[in-house]
Design a protein around this motif. Structure first.
Motif, PDB file in Angstrom:
ATOM      1  N   ASN A 116    -112.063-122.468  26.721  1.00  0.00           N
ATOM      2  CA  ASN A 116    -112.341-123.577  27.631  1.00  0.00           C
ATOM      3  C   ASN A 116    -112.585-124.917  26.944  1.00  0.00           C
ATOM      4  N   ALA A 117    -112.467-124.973  25.629  1.00  0.00           N
ATOM      5  CA  ALA A 117    -112.803-126.215  24.928  1.00  0.00           C
ATOM      6  C   ALA A 117    -111.695-127.251  24.971  1.00  0.00           C
ATOM      7  N   GLY A 118    -110.513-126.882  25.430  1.00  0.00           N
ATOM      8  CA  GLY A 118    -109.428-127.840  25.547  1.00  0.00           C
ATOM      9  C   GLY A 118    -108.344-127.636  24.512  1.00  0.00           C
ATOM     10  N   LEU A 119    -107.123-127.844  24.921  1.00  0.00           N
ATOM     11  CA  LEU A 119    -105.970-127.700  24.035  1.00  0.00           C
ATOM     12  C   LEU A 119    -105.924-128.875  23.060  1.00  0.00           C
ATOM     13  N   HIS A 120    -105.611-128.577  21.814  1.00  0.00           N
ATOM     14  CA  HIS A 120    -105.521-129.628  20.804  1.00  0.00           C
ATOM     15  C   HIS A 120    -104.152-130.321  20.877  1.00  0.00           C
ATOM     16  N   SER A 121    -103.932-131.247  19.972  1.00  0.00           N
ATOM     17  CA  SER A 121    -102.763-132.123  20.070  1.00  0.00           C
ATOM     18  C   SER A 121    -101.445-131.371  19.911  1.00  0.00           C
TER      19      SER A 121
END
Length: 431
Positions: free
Chosen positions: A339-344
């Motif tokens: 849940n921390a977010g997709l990186h670049s």
């Protein structure tokens, strides 16, 4: 902000600054963030005495972490070229951005103080900025309040707000509405972002659609790496089909590594995995190395004498991933399995590497665009990941599918160029 909410928020800020003054035990991210701010205002004051030229304007850029920093740096570079008289300050919030901050070329680079009114007043008095520019979205209520009091122009670049962001309501919206309303110039990534920013409190008349400056940043880095990264030649001299797994977390590894064990066993000595954890802690690196040993895969740390001959290369430091994508035939970007977010996803795309990522990508605009363009595949489980690897990386398959997907990914990035020039114009308008 109503008086009760302001009092509660201010109380939290002063607790944080007190913790920073005395220090806290531990080596975790929160402890490092607090302890790094010990003596912070003294560092600001030292710059005010020795580095601040009162006869020159100063633009203060704030980018909380590395991702936002990548959006700020192309604008900082262009500003330096166009206005050599302007000094620059760069602040960040996360300890993961500390090393990155030193490479921005700013006259002053350090942590942002915790958002207590007295500390923000002192920071502004030390830097004496003509303009304060936020990268992407984060604003700090006390910082903005003190900037307004001291007549500092306020801007935001590469501003974006996802459809499902929790910032659009509740306590977060109540805390920041006045700060967003105080912004003098905002460069939104696209029209939908502009509309959602108005919901946060940004005045419609100050918004321009300028695009995402990261496209310029990742494109420039890819071009530089292609011509000036001789340290990567050893991987090219010993070619294998290479997957670069970048900014991964344990949740990503739990899906990727077992699949790779089977995949590599099917095609021995023909594949290479370069594994670059988001946080290369001892525990995370050891877990990857233990898996490689159990899977009978030759493993080496990056820059070890035999790393180019290894089946698995483990990256034990930050700051090199953006160049390592230059040897990727395909990329797996971490963050999509938690849940921390997709990186670049733009960094590998700029090199023409098609991208794989997990199912939790809804808040990544770029991931959605890559999927739409055919430059990426979202995998929901191990079976889908294996299928995607077979299509793109199996040595006995045609390379057309991988090359086509990579070309689509690279083309998407090329079409986004120019945002940094438009954002620089916006910053100059604040001066």
């Amino acid at each position: 902000m109503n008086s009760l909410l302001r009092a509660l928020y201010s109380g939290v800020g002063y607790i944080a600054r007190t913790a920073a003054a005395v220090g806290v035990p531990g080596e975790g991210k929160l402890s490092r963030s607090i302890n790094a701010r010990r003596g912070l205002l003294a560092r600001y004051e030292a710059f005010a005495r020795a580095g601040r030229d009162a006869n020159r304007p100063l633009v203060w850029f704030h980018a909380p972490s590395v991702g936002e920093g990548l959006q700020a740096t192309p604008v900082m570079s262009r500003l330096r070229e166009q206005r050599s008289d302007v000094q620059q300050a760069y602040t960040h919030y996360s300890p993961s951005a500390a090393a990155f901050a030193t490479r921005t070329g700013a006259d002053f680079a350090d942590y942002l103080p915790f958002d207590a009114a007295a500390d923000m007043r002192a920071a502004i008095s030390a830097l004496r900025p003509s303009a304060l520019v936020f990268s992407k979205l984060d604003v700090w209520p006390m910082l903005v309040e003190q900037a307004v009091t001291q007549r500092v122009a306020l801007g935001m670049i590469s501003a974006t707000l996802s459809e499902g962001s929790q910032r659009r309501g509740g306590v977060s919206a109540a805390l920041t509405r006045d700060a967003y309303a105080a912004l003098n110039a905002v460069g939104a990534i696209d029209d939908s972002d502009a509309a959602r920013l108005v919901e946060l409190g940004v005045r419609e008349r100050v918004i321009r659609v300028t695009g995402d400056t990261r496209y310029d940043q990742v494109w420039a880095r890819a071009q530089q790496t292609a011509h000036a990264a001789p340290w990567l030649s050893r991987f090219r001299d010993k070619p294998r089909l290479t997957l670069v797994a970048g900014s991964t977390w344990s949740a990503d590894d739990a899906v990727l590594l077992p699949v790779w064990s089977e995949f590599a066993a099917e095609f021995p000595n023909q594949l290479r995995l370069i594994a670059a954890p988001h946080e290369p802690t001892y525990a995370h690196l050891a877990a990857i190395e233990s898996w490689a040993s159990y899977s009978a895969l030759r493993c080496a740390r990056l820059d070890a004498p035999d790393d180019a001959d290894a089946d698995v290369v483990v990256v034990d430091r930050v700051g090199v991933l953006g160049e390592l994508y230059g040897v990727a035939d395909a990329a797996f970007v971490g963050g999509g399995f938690h849940n921390a977010g997709l990186h670049s996803v733009l960094e590998p795309a700029a090199f023409g590497a098609p991208v794989l990522f997990g199912p939790q990508y809804e808040n990544s605009r770029d991931a959605g665009l890559l999927l739409r363009e055919g430059g990426a595949i979202a995998v929901h489980d191990a079976a889908q990941l294996r299928n995607a690897l077979m299509v793109w990386l199996a040595p006995n398959t045609e390379r057309t599918a991988r090359h086509d997907a990579g070309a689509r990914a690279r083309d998407l990035v090329s079409r986004g160029l120019g945002a940094a020039d438009r954002a620089t114009e916006l910053v100059l308008s604040l001066l």
